[in-house]
Motif scaffolding. Sequence first.
Motif, PDB file in Angstrom:
ATOM      1  N   THR A 106      12.556   4.844 -14.782  1.00 13.46           N
ATOM      2  CA  THR A 106      11.928   5.794 -13.869  1.00 13.46           C
ATOM      3  C   THR A 106      11.974   7.162 -14.510  1.00 13.46           C
ATOM      4  N   VAL A 107      10.821   7.814 -14.595  1.00 18.42           N
ATOM      5  CA  VAL A 107      10.718   9.127 -15.219  1.00 18.42           C
ATOM      6  C   VAL A 107      10.186  10.110 -14.183  1.00 18.42           C
ATOM      7  N   ALA A 108      10.953  11.154 -13.917  1.00 20.21           N
ATOM      8  CA  ALA A 108      10.530  12.202 -12.988  1.00 20.21           C
ATOM      9  C   ALA A 108      10.349  13.500 -13.767  1.00 20.21           C
ATOM     10  N   CYS A 109       9.163  14.122 -13.646  1.00 21.84           N
ATOM     11  CA  CYS A 109       8.880  15.332 -14.418  1.00 21.84           C
ATOM     12  C   CYS A 109       7.757  16.119 -13.750  1.00 21.84           C
ATOM     13  N   ASN A 110       8.041  17.391 -13.435  1.00 22.59           N
ATOM     14  CA  ASN A 110       7.018  18.300 -12.897  1.00 22.59           C
ATOM     15  C   ASN A 110       6.273  17.729 -11.691  1.00 22.59           C
ATOM     16  N   GLY A 111       7.005  17.101 -10.792  1.00 24.89           N
ATOM     17  CA  GLY A 111       6.405  16.566  -9.581  1.00 24.89           C
ATOM     18  C   GLY A 111       5.823  15.177  -9.719  1.00 24.89           C
ATOM     19  N   TYR A 112       5.826  14.650 -10.913  1.00 23.52           N
ATOM     20  CA  TYR A 112       5.333  13.296 -11.150  1.00 23.52           C
ATOM     21  C   TYR A 112       6.506  12.326 -11.170  1.00 23.52           C
ATOM     22  N   GLU A 113       6.287  11.126 -10.692  1.00 24.26           N
ATOM     23  CA  GLU A 113       7.281  10.059 -10.804  1.00 24.26           C
ATOM     24  C   GLU A 113       6.593   8.812 -11.349  1.00 24.26           C
ATOM     25  N   LEU A 114       7.122   8.324 -12.444  1.00 29.54           N
ATOM     26  CA  LEU A 114       6.501   7.187 -13.115  1.00 29.54           C
ATOM     27  C   LEU A 114       7.523   6.078 -13.330  1.00 29.54           C
ATOM     28  N   VAL A 115       7.032   4.870 -13.363  1.00 29.76           N
ATOM     29  CA  VAL A 115       7.817   3.723 -13.796  1.00 29.76           C
ATOM     30  C   VAL A 115       7.206   3.251 -15.106  1.00 29.76           C
ATOM     31  N   ALA A 116       8.041   3.190 -16.141  1.00 34.12           N
ATOM     32  CA  ALA A 116       7.568   2.802 -17.470  1.00 34.12           C
ATOM     33  C   ALA A 116       8.371   1.604 -17.968  1.00 34.12           C
ATOM     34  N   GLN A 117       7.810   0.911 -18.922  1.00 35.26           N
ATOM     35  CA  GLN A 117       8.506  -0.226 -19.506  1.00 35.26           C
ATOM     36  C   GLN A 117       8.426  -0.144 -21.034  1.00 35.26           C
ATOM     37  N   ARG A 118       9.468  -0.653 -21.676  1.00 31.81           N
ATOM     38  CA  ARG A 118       9.485  -0.626 -23.134  1.00 31.81           C
ATOM     39  C   ARG A 118       8.402  -1.541 -23.705  1.00 31.81           C
ATOM     40  N   LEU A 119       7.819  -1.087 -24.807  1.00 35.31           N
ATOM     41  CA  LEU A 119       6.753  -1.855 -25.444  1.00 35.31           C
ATOM     42  C   LEU A 119       7.317  -3.071 -26.166  1.00 35.31           C
ATOM     43  N   THR A 120       6.506  -4.102 -26.266  1.00 38.59           N
ATOM     44  CA  THR A 120       6.904  -5.350 -26.899  1.00 38.59           C
ATOM     45  C   THR A 120       5.957  -5.661 -28.062  1.00 38.59           C
ATOM     46  N   LEU A 121       6.310  -6.684 -28.835  1.00 40.79           N
ATOM     47  CA  LEU A 121       5.388  -7.140 -29.881  1.00 40.79           C
ATOM     48  C   LEU A 121       4.070  -7.632 -29.278  1.00 40.79           C
ATOM     49  N   ALA A 122       4.136  -8.196 -28.083  1.00 43.74           N
ATOM     50  CA  ALA A 122       2.901  -8.625 -27.413  1.00 43.74           C
ATOM     51  C   ALA A 122       1.978  -7.430 -27.165  1.00 43.74           C
ATOM     52  N   ASP A 123       2.547  -6.281 -26.827  1.00 45.67           N
ATOM     53  CA  ASP A 123       1.734  -5.074 -26.641  1.00 45.67           C
ATOM     54  C   ASP A 123       1.088  -4.652 -27.957  1.00 45.67           C
ATOM     55  N   LEU A 124       1.856  -4.684 -29.048  1.00 51.92           N
ATOM     56  CA  LEU A 124       1.312  -4.300 -30.350  1.00 51.92           C
ATOM     57  C   LEU A 124       0.178  -5.234 -30.766  1.00 51.92           C
ATOM     58  N   LEU A 125       0.349  -6.522 -30.480  1.00 50.69           N
ATOM     59  CA  LEU A 125      -0.698  -7.486 -30.806  1.00 50.69           C
ATOM     60  C   LEU A 125      -1.936  -7.253 -29.942  1.00 50.69           C
ATOM     61  N   ALA A 126      -1.716  -6.893 -28.685  1.00 47.21           N
ATOM     62  CA  ALA A 126      -2.843  -6.725 -27.762  1.00 47.21           C
ATOM     63  C   ALA A 126      -3.730  -5.547 -28.149  1.00 47.21           C
ATOM     64  N   VAL A 127      -3.140  -4.461 -28.650  1.00 43.51           N
ATOM     65  CA  VAL A 127      -3.957  -3.276 -28.948  1.00 43.51           C
ATOM     66  C   VAL A 127      -4.707  -3.401 -30.268  1.00 43.51           C
ATOM     67  N   GLU A 128      -4.464  -4.481 -31.010  1.00 40.03           N
ATOM     68  CA  GLU A 128      -5.222  -4.674 -32.249  1.00 40.03           C
ATOM     69  C   GLU A 128      -6.716  -4.793 -31.971  1.00 40.03           C
ATOM     70  N   SER A 129      -7.037  -5.325 -30.818  1.00 35.97           N
ATOM     71  CA  SER A 129      -8.451  -5.490 -30.454  1.00 35.97           C
ATOM     72  C   SER A 129      -8.915  -4.469 -29.410  1.00 35.97           C
TER      73      SER A 129
END
Length: 248
Positions: A106-129
């Motif tokens: 959970t990242v809170a900054c300047n009035g924004y609140e976000l939920v983020a997740q660590r990137l995986t090898l599957a993410d790296l493979l997905a952005v190839e295309s």
Amino acid sequence: MHVRQLDADSILRLWEAGTGATPPRRALLLVAAATPAHEASTLADMPVGWNVGRLMELRHALFGPQLACTAVCASCGETVELGVDLPAIKQASESLPAVEVFGRLTVACNGYELVAQRLTLADLLAVESATEEPAAALALRSIVTARRAETPVEPADLPAEIWRAVEERLIAADPLADLRLEIACPHCGHRWLEALDMVSVLWNEIAALAKSLLFDVAAISRSFGWSEAAILALSPARRRAYLELALR
């Protein structure tokens, strides 16, 4: 975690499979080669830093714990030589506070609140295309939800400072995913951070080893008429001894 031992034939098969592959696909091949078969099915879904740690373990098993590197100083142009202790880097990263492997941030900054997740090898493979720029595509994949004052916000509409805050949290949670060495030039004193690409480092070493093995096979086969399988099945000591005889 136990690293699977690779014999000469496995090295050649790994090199053959990875020749011409993209860096993410090479990373997956390398990590899979080091991982027992019953654990390999989930590798692409593990965080990038976890997989980099596995590459370090494989490199240690194949070539030893110390890595010799060079870098060029941007200030004076001199080449700087340095030794990298891979187990020490890996141990230091594991001692840092971090979320669990599949945990979200959970990242809170300047009035924004976000939920983020660590990137995986599957993410790296997905952005190839992906049609967008790879770094932007990866950033978007890291965001699970984004809100401002309880109002949903499209990740693509987040301001730059929010992206920087998310990036800092992700690097802190998965430090090996963005591995950088702190270097001090002994000639002029300039200091900087240099990226260490474990996929490229390990792949280049494996490619050099594979070509050395092919040379051994060719030389021994010419002299004794043995098959590739028979030559690769020899212990390294015997293979070297036969190579010496073949080259006389």
